[in-house]
Design a protein around this motif. Structure first.
Motif, PDB file in Angstrom:
ATOM      1  N   ASP A  61       0.865  -1.183   0.000  1.00 58.29           N
ATOM      2  CA  ASP A  61       0.000   0.000   0.000  1.00 58.29           C
ATOM      3  C   ASP A  61       0.904   1.236   0.000  1.00 58.29           C
ATOM      4  O   ASP A  61       1.670   1.450   0.947  1.00 58.29           O
ATOM      5  N   VAL A  62       0.822   2.024  -1.073  1.00 57.85           N
ATOM      6  CA  VAL A  62       1.609   3.247  -1.170  1.00 57.85           C
ATOM      7  C   VAL A  62       0.757   4.410  -0.674  1.00 57.85           C
ATOM      8  O   VAL A  62      -0.312   4.684  -1.228  1.00 57.85           O
ATOM      9  N   VAL A  63       1.218   5.048   0.379  1.00 51.00           N
ATOM     10  CA  VAL A  63       0.507   6.182   0.956  1.00 51.00           C
ATOM     11  C   VAL A  63       1.329   7.434   0.675  1.00 51.00           C
ATOM     12  O   VAL A  63       2.326   7.714   1.357  1.00 51.00           O
ATOM     13  N   ALA A  64       0.925   8.168  -0.350  1.00 51.10           N
ATOM     14  CA  ALA A  64       1.677   9.348  -0.784  1.00 51.10           C
ATOM     15  C   ALA A  64       0.789  10.165  -1.700  1.00 51.10           C
ATOM     16  O   ALA A  64      -0.173   9.642  -2.277  1.00 51.10           O
ATOM     17  N   ALA A  69       3.149   9.144  -5.565  1.00 46.01           N
ATOM     18  CA  ALA A  69       2.759   7.737  -5.556  1.00 46.01           C
ATOM     19  C   ALA A  69       2.999   7.100  -6.916  1.00 46.01           C
ATOM     20  O   ALA A  69       3.479   5.963  -7.016  1.00 46.01           O
ATOM     21  N   ILE A  72       6.700   6.471  -7.332  1.00 48.27           N
ATOM     22  CA  ILE A  72       7.152   5.355  -6.501  1.00 48.27           C
ATOM     23  C   ILE A  72       6.752   4.025  -7.125  1.00 48.27           C
ATOM     24  O   ILE A  72       7.537   3.068  -7.151  1.00 48.27           O
ATOM     25  N   ARG A  73       5.535   3.942  -7.634  1.00 49.29           N
ATOM     26  CA  ARG A  73       5.084   2.673  -8.212  1.00 49.29           C
ATOM     27  C   ARG A  73       5.938   2.245  -9.403  1.00 49.29           C
ATOM     28  O   ARG A  73       6.074   1.056  -9.683  1.00 49.29           O
ATOM     29  N   ALA A 103      12.527   5.203  -2.758  1.00 48.82           N
ATOM     30  CA  ALA A 103      11.372   6.101  -2.614  1.00 48.82           C
ATOM     31  C   ALA A 103      11.813   7.546  -2.445  1.00 48.82           C
ATOM     32  O   ALA A 103      11.178   8.476  -2.957  1.00 48.82           O
ATOM     33  N   ARG A 131       3.260  -1.434   4.114  1.00 48.37           N
ATOM     34  CA  ARG A 131       2.820  -0.043   3.943  1.00 48.37           C
ATOM     35  C   ARG A 131       4.041   0.821   3.688  1.00 48.37           C
ATOM     36  O   ARG A 131       4.970   0.860   4.495  1.00 48.37           O
TER      37      ARG A 131
END
Length: 611
Positions: A61-64, A69, A72-73, A103, A131
């Motif tokens: 789960d990317v929280v940004a 985001a 990062i993906r 990241a 996370r």
């Protein structure tokens, strides 16, 4: 290596570059991003019950924020490998550890050089949940920009304008957020801008972005070698089968010996594509500096099919339901004579036309001969018009003269009234100025058009003069907002409208004139019919807000009318809102408008630039 702890444990890794020193971003000409700030890491927690070689499955789960985001993906291995079937504990531990600097680098590409990174592993879920959180911190902005041009452009007269244009079009100015993608695009755009001038061999020789994380500032420097100024030499045309090289040459707005100009070359390509002769056109200058004094311009074409038949059905908010049939022949006589024939049947307009277009003359002039017949039934006025015309147009797009001669025979029949016949031999001339950033979809600049003509005495039922003036302007208010203004006026110079063919009189209203009113419903009231008048005027103001680069919303006010006497020229108001969609053939407009005079709401849609 992560510490092994309880089966249900949390592994957390954090990093921040907030206290780092200035980072050097981008090697000369490369645009790559890296941070020199120290990265502090701490780890705790894992499982002791699963073997290091056992397969493990996890999801991230990317929280940004959105842009970070997305970066990062695409850049963090922990995210990209989450569907790997043979994942092991040892590999997962390594991916979690590497996610922190990866990241941080991804956040830096979006201008956040002080991002705090947090990685947490929750083994109580199936699959394991990882996370990856990013607190981006303040964005880094551009503090200074140093653009340097080396080479002849800095010493020859034509270089000053090219360098000034480069600086004007630089896309990453002081105060803008620093992002890697924008930085790369700005450098590419700077080289392309200079290469579109006579300095066609321009190349990037050095670039550097110095980032100061504590100050959230970036200092940019770019050095470009201009190379020598290029002149057009031989024009080498390839791909011609049916047409002679003269067809290509007469469309040209550049000649051997001219200084190279990328915008002029784009215009040349656009002329060839619009001619109807070609399906594809590519052109490029030889950028070998040794050939700069007489560089070969290579033009490659693919000829379009000579004959085309089309049929279609449609609907217009102006003239309602439509059926059309066209037959075009691009090479009637084997020497480039074009023929265009159209049959159009609409609810309010029926029309048949034939046009013959000669290949361009030397100097960029095109002659068109036409004949047509049209019947309209609009606002209780039936008109029947037949015409034979000749017109000569310049190929120039931004400064275009044109003139012509035509014979028109006309009959008007207002509802429940007798028909009135008239004819005119009409000579006219016009001139169009276009000073805009984009000819199909302008966002900045202006256009103007003036027309003047005369119904020749002895060959016309009544002699008359006719003048029209048009002006449109575009103002960018912000990157997402713009304002469009338009004004038109026209007059028929005669003692009355009697004996003047209806095609030369004025009615207005509809999709591209005064929205909120039916097509050509504004004019002179003659019992139950609306007939043309000797004067007309209209004005429009429109505000556009672009939600995305291609999709926007609009609010507008239109005013206009036609009358037989200036004192009777009362402008009817229409206003409303609409949607906008940018397309390759110009903006598509869908409007909902209220006509203040007749208290009705109407839908209007149109596409392209009507000017």
């Amino acid at each position: 290596m992560l510490l092994l702890a309880l089966p249900i444990a949390l592994a957390t890794t954090t990093a921040s570059a907030a206290d780092g020193e200035a980072a050097r971003v981008a090697e000369p000409g490369s645009g790559s991003v890296s941070t020199a700030a120290p990265v502090a890491t701490s780890t705790a927690g894992a499982t002791a019950h699963r073997g290091a070689d056992d397969a493990v499955h996890y999801r991230v789960d990317v929280v940004a924020p959105g842009p970070i985001a997305a970066a990062i993906r695409s850049a963090v291995d922990l995210v990209r490998w989450q569907d790997f079937e043979d994942m092991t504990e040892l590999l997962l531990e390594r991916l979690v550890r590497d996610a922190v600097p990866q990241a941080a680098e991804a956040a830096a590409t979006q201008g956040h050089f002080s991002a705090a990174i947090d990685v947490a592993v929750d083994r109580s879920t199936t699959p394991v949940t990882v996370r990856l959180g990013v607190d981006p911190g303040p964005v880094t902005t551009i503090r200074s920009v140093d653009l340097t041009v080396d080479g002849p452009a800095d010493t020859v007269p034509q270089g000053a304008a090219a360098i000034a244009r480069l600086r004007e079009r630089w896309s990453l100015p002081v105060g803008e957020p620093f992002q890697q993608e924008a930085w790369t695009a700005a450098k590419q755009g700077a080289v392309a801008t200079l290469a579109a001038s006579p300095f066609a061999a321009a190349r990037l020789t050095a670039s550097q972005a110095l980032v100061d994380p504590p100050q959230r500032a970036a200092d940019l420097s770019v050095t470009i070698d201009s190379g020598p100024p290029f002149r057009i030499g031989r024009i080498d045309v390839r791909g011609l089968q049916r047409y002679t090289p003269q067809v290509i040459e007469h469309f040209a707005n550049i000649q051997p010996g001219d200084l190279y100009d990328g915008e002029a070359l784009d215009t040349y390509i656009r002329r060839l594509l619009a001619s109807g002769y070609f399906a594809s056109v590519q052109a490029a200058i030889d950028t070998d500096p040794a050939q700069a004094d007489a560089a070969t311009l290579s033009v490659s074409v693919i000829e379009a099919p000579a004959r085309r038949v089309e049929a279609g059905l449609g609907y217009s908010t102006n003239t309602e339901f439509r059926a059309s049939f066209t037959y075009n022949d691009m090479n009637v006589n084997g020497r480039g004579l074009q023929m265009y024939t159209t049959l159009r049947i609409e609810s309010l307009v029926q029309q048949a036309t034939a046009r013959f277009v000669l290949p361009p003359r030397a100097g960029g002039w095109i002659d068109t001969f036409g004949a047509g017949a049209e019947r309209t039934d609009i606002e209780n006025l039936i008109t029947r018009t037949a015409s034979v015309t000749w017109r000569r147009n310049s190929l120039a797009e931004r400064r275009r003269p044109a003139f012509g001669l035509g014979m028109y025979v006309d009959e008007q029949t207002p509802f429940a009234q007798p028909s009135v016949a008239s004819h005119a031999l009409y000579a006219d001339a016009e001139y169009t100025w276009r000073s805009v950033d984009n000819l199909l979809d302008p966002t900045k600049g202006w256009m103007a058009n003036v027309q003047a003509g005369w119904g020749i005495p002895g060959a016309s039922t009544e002699q008359f003069g006719r003048t029209i003036g048009k002006l449109a302007a575009w103002w960018p208010l912000s990157p997402k907002d713009d304002l469009i203004g338009r004004a038109e006026m026209g007059a028929v110079l005669a003692s009355s409208r009697e004996g003047i063919p209806s095609v030369f009189l004025f009615r207005t209203g509809g999709d591209t004139t005064v929205r909120g009113y039916a097509f050509e419903s504004l004019g002179v009231q003659q019992e139950s019919a609306i007939v043309g008048g000797r004067y007309y005027a209209l004005a429009s103001a429109e505000y556009n807000h672009w939600i995305t680069p291609s999709l926007g919303l609009a609010a507008f006010v239109d005013a206009g009318n036609a009358a037989d006497q200036l004192r009777d020229l009362h402008l009817a108001l229409g206003y409303g809102i609409g949607g906008r969609l940018r397309t390759p053939i110009g903006p598509f407009r869908l409007d909902l408008a209220y006509g203040q005079e007749d208290h009705r709401v109407r839908i209007h849609f149109s596409v392209g630039l009507a000017f």
